[in-house]
Design an enzyme around this catalytic site. Structure first.
Site, PDB file in Angstrom:
ATOM      1  N   GLU A   1      19.018   9.497  53.986  1.00 12.81           N
ATOM      2  CA  GLU A   1      19.583   9.578  52.632  1.00 12.81           C
ATOM      3  C   GLU A   1      20.892  10.353  52.577  1.00 12.81           C
ATOM      4  O   GLU A   1      21.138  11.067  51.604  1.00 12.81           O
ATOM      5  CB  GLU A   1      18.576  10.218  51.671  1.00 12.81           C
ATOM      6  CG  GLU A   1      17.334   9.402  51.454  1.00 12.81           C
ATOM      7  CD  GLU A   1      16.493   9.922  50.298  1.00 12.81           C
ATOM      8  OE1 GLU A   1      16.619  11.109  49.973  1.00 12.81           O
ATOM      9  OE2 GLU A   1      15.731   9.130  49.733  1.00 12.81           O
TER      10      GLU A   1
ATOM     11  N   GLU B   1      11.167   3.852  51.836  1.00  7.03           N
ATOM     12  CA  GLU B   1      10.266   4.790  51.145  1.00  7.03           C
ATOM     13  C   GLU B   1       9.929   4.266  49.756  1.00  7.03           C
ATOM     14  O   GLU B   1      10.756   4.355  48.840  1.00  7.03           O
ATOM     15  CB  GLU B   1      10.918   6.179  50.994  1.00  7.03           C
ATOM     16  CG  GLU B   1      11.129   6.903  52.303  1.00  7.03           C
ATOM     17  CD  GLU B   1      11.706   8.309  52.119  1.00  7.03           C
ATOM     18  OE1 GLU B   1      11.614   8.868  51.005  1.00  7.03           O
ATOM     19  OE2 GLU B   1      12.255   8.840  53.098  1.00  7.03           O
TER      20      GLU B   1
END
Ligand code: GAL
Length: 842
Positions: A170, A239
């Protein structure tokens, strides 16, 4: 997390469109815009073989925690719970694939995001940016892991289970904060990863600008509208947050099953190829591995497999049925042309079909958060509840709807087992008929600096880089001499201590006496403490114990966040007004005496003088407790109930169970008894536990227990009552299911049905070793209510209970067709349903 932890790995399990029956040497993995390709084939993964496979999963994703594997620079640890190779081989033995998220930055609510703390002491280092010292360390660790995988033949082309790698995590969310250097860094990361020659695709999650050929993947609660940055890359979801993490002081998050299923179905409806649950099993943040700050020890995450390893129903079962429905659509999804039909706002059909082959699958969606609808598709009508997707693997039969749960709901018991019932044999019981007494030992931690490991410094030191994560504790001590003529001594006016700290918690002792405590929170770790204190003429000892509750793991420059007392530290109300201690000479001690003496270990019993007796002190700050106990009988998972304690740490047989913090309660507002799955989910929806300790129970793995004579050690910081401690054992208690005659039946098989439609079945299952012992409710007709509150409607087959009892009682599981052929016709003109509530027993 896990990770690596053969014990409770954070299983991030993926369910994806792709393929191959077994991994052989020479397996190649590539990708195109529609799927991952294994040996050049676009096919879905074959069926599952073991327990994790039973949920319908194909791939296990795991982070690799740098701080676990390289706790000291160039000193590696891959043993025990850190045995990454063994973990991957276990995945392989189960017939599953692995996605290795090397990071090495992880986030994961893990201490310092998975970075080893020693990194910070490297001269000139700046993390996650274009900085040579950092890049050098990141390359060394990444290479170490890749080489280890190669040596163990764990990559798919070597015959191993790893089909994908992940580098960074991320960074796209943070890149802008690092300016030009951020861009340069991510380009370097891509090159460094490619140079590792893993011969497999690399993934970067939440990284829009992931350089080719790295696949950019999505993380979030919904990823259906995500598009990769090239048509050549598959749409991947690394995710899918199946729930959310718990913080000390927070309410307990729950993400409704229907919404998780909706998000997954929408993703595949809109061209998704690979979806991973974060978490499928989150487990426990044992020891001091939790980050945050203020992340709880439990990392249950409301995941399909709960913290203790039990399947969470209906989440696990409903998702399993969803996976089955999507897998039945495999041929159409990976090979078909996609086209969409709109039935008006919020209502849509997406059809995947292969020209003239008859291969066809469809998704019918209703994305309105409130309005149910009926749509006409291919000449048939389909009822779509609000916020739901139906899956038609043959374009005709709706085998699954995300909002219709027909799988069972299980409620888990946490049965209290008092310590007094677990006394070791040699424990003396007190007189005749009174209850047997627990033998407690206790040792008061000395206040202030007592260990040789102390030092002085002018002014107030930052805690993280002083204590270097050797301990949560740092003593800041000072003394103040006051004359007899201090006015407060005569006129009894009040003196105050004023301390400002970046957190995370602070315990104040004045002249050896506990004077107060305060702590920050997940959202704001810093606070100012302003408390009345009692001083005397002469020398006054001021001992401030600053405590960290996990290191920052997320955010721009998270690695530079600070903790500990920053000042001012002042005494108010003295004859000269205010006395500022901020810039004075302070004495420091890292860690507590009891930690240095390892009071939590086996040898801890003899390391210091312990007091003992049946009545341990119950309000004392900074005290160690110790007792022995036998393991609760049976195989059910075990937890420590620490609700009578305040804040501290616990160990069983020297294993660090983690931080406990029952005195940090969730806000009293914001919870409700009902949870509406409809509409966009956020972690503030559907929370529970308002006004209660955020975490009451602390998982004690069975594998850390002996049958008898286990040692429990607690370090209590604020004051608690150990006589109120108990164990809890967890097991499936009540199970319910409610299935309607017209519910889609996920196990309807398109190939095998030959046009004959089986009625839906109501399936009930206890945990292994249990059986269904009683039927509390059974009604075929139009029963009302929900699990625990079922009641008969106007239509009820009187045979219901007998039929269910015969089919289920005494068995671990049973399956009953929901049909009039079995129950008769209690009334006309009504679609009937069957509701059952049963009890599981050992
Ligand atoms: C993501 C992160 C994960 C985890 C998750 C929240 O942003 O990649 O590691 O922290 O958030 O549970």
């Amino acid at each position: 997390m896990a990770i690596l932890r053969a014990l409770w790995p954070v299983l991030l399990v993926v369910f994806c469109l792709f393929n191959s029956n077994s991994v052989n040497a020479n397996t190649t993995v590539s990708y195109d815009g529609r799927a991952l390709l294994i040996n050049g084939q676009r096919k879905m993964w074959p069926d599952l073989i073991a327990k994790s496979k039973a949920g319908g999963l194909d791939v296990i994703e795991t982070y690799v925690f740098w701080n676990m594997h390289e706790p000291e620079r160039r000193q590696y640890n891959f043993k025990g719970r850190n045995d990454l190779v063994r973990f991957l081989k276990t995945i392989q033995a189960a017939g599953l694939y692995a996605h290795l998220r090397i990071g090495p930055y992880a986030c994961a609510e893990w201490n310092y995001g998975g970075f080893p703390v020693w990194l910070h002491s490297i001269q000139g280092i700046q993390m996650r940016t274009d900085n040579e010292p950092f890049k050098n360390e990141m390359t060394i660790f990444t290479t170490k892991i890749v080489e280890m995988m190669k040596a163990e033949k764990l990559f798919a082309w070597q015959g191993g289970p790893i089909i994908l790698g992940q580098i960074e995590n991320e960074y796209g969310n943070q890149e802008k904060h690092y300016g030009e250097k951020g861009k340069a860094y991510i380009n370097w990361v891509a090159k460094m990863a490619e140079a590792q020659n893993i011969n497999l695709p690399w993934v970067m999650c939440q990284q829009e600008d992931a350089p080719d050929p790295i696949i950019n993947a999505c993380n979030g609660f919904y990823c259906d509208s995500f598009e990769p940055n090239s048509m050549k890359k598959p749409k991947m979801w690394t995710e899918n947050w199946s729930g959310w993490f718990l913080t000390f002081g927070g309410r307990v998050p729950h993400r409704p099953t229907e919404d998780v299923a909706f998000a997954v179905a929408r993703f595949y409806q809109r061209g998704g190829t690979f979806q991973n649950y974060y978490m499928y099993h989150g487990g426990t943040n044992f020891g001091r591995t939790a980050g945050g700050p203020f992340i709880s020890t439990s990392y249950d995450y409301d995941a399909p497999i709960d913290e203790y390893g039990y399947i969470r129903q209906p989440k696990w079962g409903h998702l399993k049925e969803l996976h089955h429905a999507i897998k039945q659509s495999e041929a159409a999804l990976v090979n078909g042309e996609m086209h969409s039909i709109s039935f008006g706002h919020d209502l849509q059909a997406t059809v995947y079909s292969v020209n003239s082959s008859g291969i066809c699958a469809a998704f019918l969606s209703n994305t309105h958060p409130r309005k149910d609808a009926t749509v006409q598709f291919n000449g048939k009508s389909y009822y779509l509840p609000a916020w739901s997707v139906s899956i038609l693997p043959d374009c005709k039969h709706a085998v699954f709807n995300t909002a219709k749960i027909s799988t069972q709901t299980s409620s888990m018991a946490m049965e209290k087992v008092g310590l007094e019932s677990l006394l070791p044999a040699e424990t003396e019981t007190s007189s005749s008929d009174t209850k047997p007494s627990i033998n407690w030992s206790w040792h008061k931690e000395p206040i202030g600096i007592r260990s040789g490991e102390n030092f002085s410094s002018n002014g107030l030191l930052e805690q993280l880089y002083t204590a270097k994560d050797k301990s949560d504790f740092l003593w800041y001590t000072n003394s103040v001499h006051l004359d007899e003529d201090e006015p407060f001594l005569k006129n009894k006016s009040q003196v105050y201590l004023h301390v400002k700290t970046r957190g995370h918690a602070l315990h104040v002792f004045i002249n050896g006496q506990f004077a107060g405590t305060q702590w920050g929170s997940y959202n704001n770790t810093s606070f100012t403490m302003h408390i009345p204190i009692t001083l005397k003429a002469g020398t006054n000892e001021i001992d401030l114990l600053s405590v960290t509750v996990g290191w920052q793991n997320y955010g721009p420059f998270f690695d530079t966040w600070e903790a500990g007392i920053n000042g001012p530290v002042m005494l108010l109300g003295l004859k000269n007004g205010t006395k500022d201690l901020t810039f004075q000479k302070w004495n420091y001690q890292i860690g507590l005496n009891g930690e240095h003496q390892r009071l939590y270990s086996k040898t801890g019993a003899n390391a210091v003088q312990w007091n003992s007796g049946t009545y341990p002190p119950n309000t004392t700050a900074l005290i160690w407790y110790r007792t022995e106990f036998n393991a609760p009988k049976g195989n059910n998972a075990v937890a420590l109930d620490l609700t009578t304690m305040s804040k501290g740490q616990a160990w069983v047989n020297g294993h660090h169970i983690g931080r406990y913090f029952p005195s940090f309660k969730a806000p009293t507002d914001g919870c409700s008894d009902t949870c509406d799955y409809r509409g966009t989910y956020s972690p503030t929806n559907c929370v529970t536990g308002c006004g209660k300790s955020s975490q009451e129970w602390y998982h004690v793995p069975r594998s850390w227990l002996h049958p008898t004579n286990n040692v429990l050690v607690l370090l209590e910081e604020i004051g608690g009552d150990p006589s109120g401690i108990s164990f809890r054992t967890r097991y499936v208690d009540t199970i319910c299911s409610h299935v309607s005659q017209d519910d889609p039946t996920a196990y309807y098989s398109v190939e095998e049905s030959h046009g004959v439609t089986e009625p839906p079945h109501l399936n009930l299952q206890c945990s292994s070793g249990q059986h269904i012992s009683a039927i509390k409710f059974a009604s075929f007709g139009n029963p009302k209510g929900s699990c625990g509150t079922f009641y008969e409607g106007s239509c009820h087959a009187t045979t219901s209970s007998d039929i269910i009892r015969k089919a289920c009682v005494g068995y671990e599981e049973c399956s009953i067709p929901v049909s009039e052929a079995l129950f008769g016709k209690p009334c006309d003109d009504l679609v009937k349903s069957l509701a059952v509530e049963a009890i599981c027993s050992h």
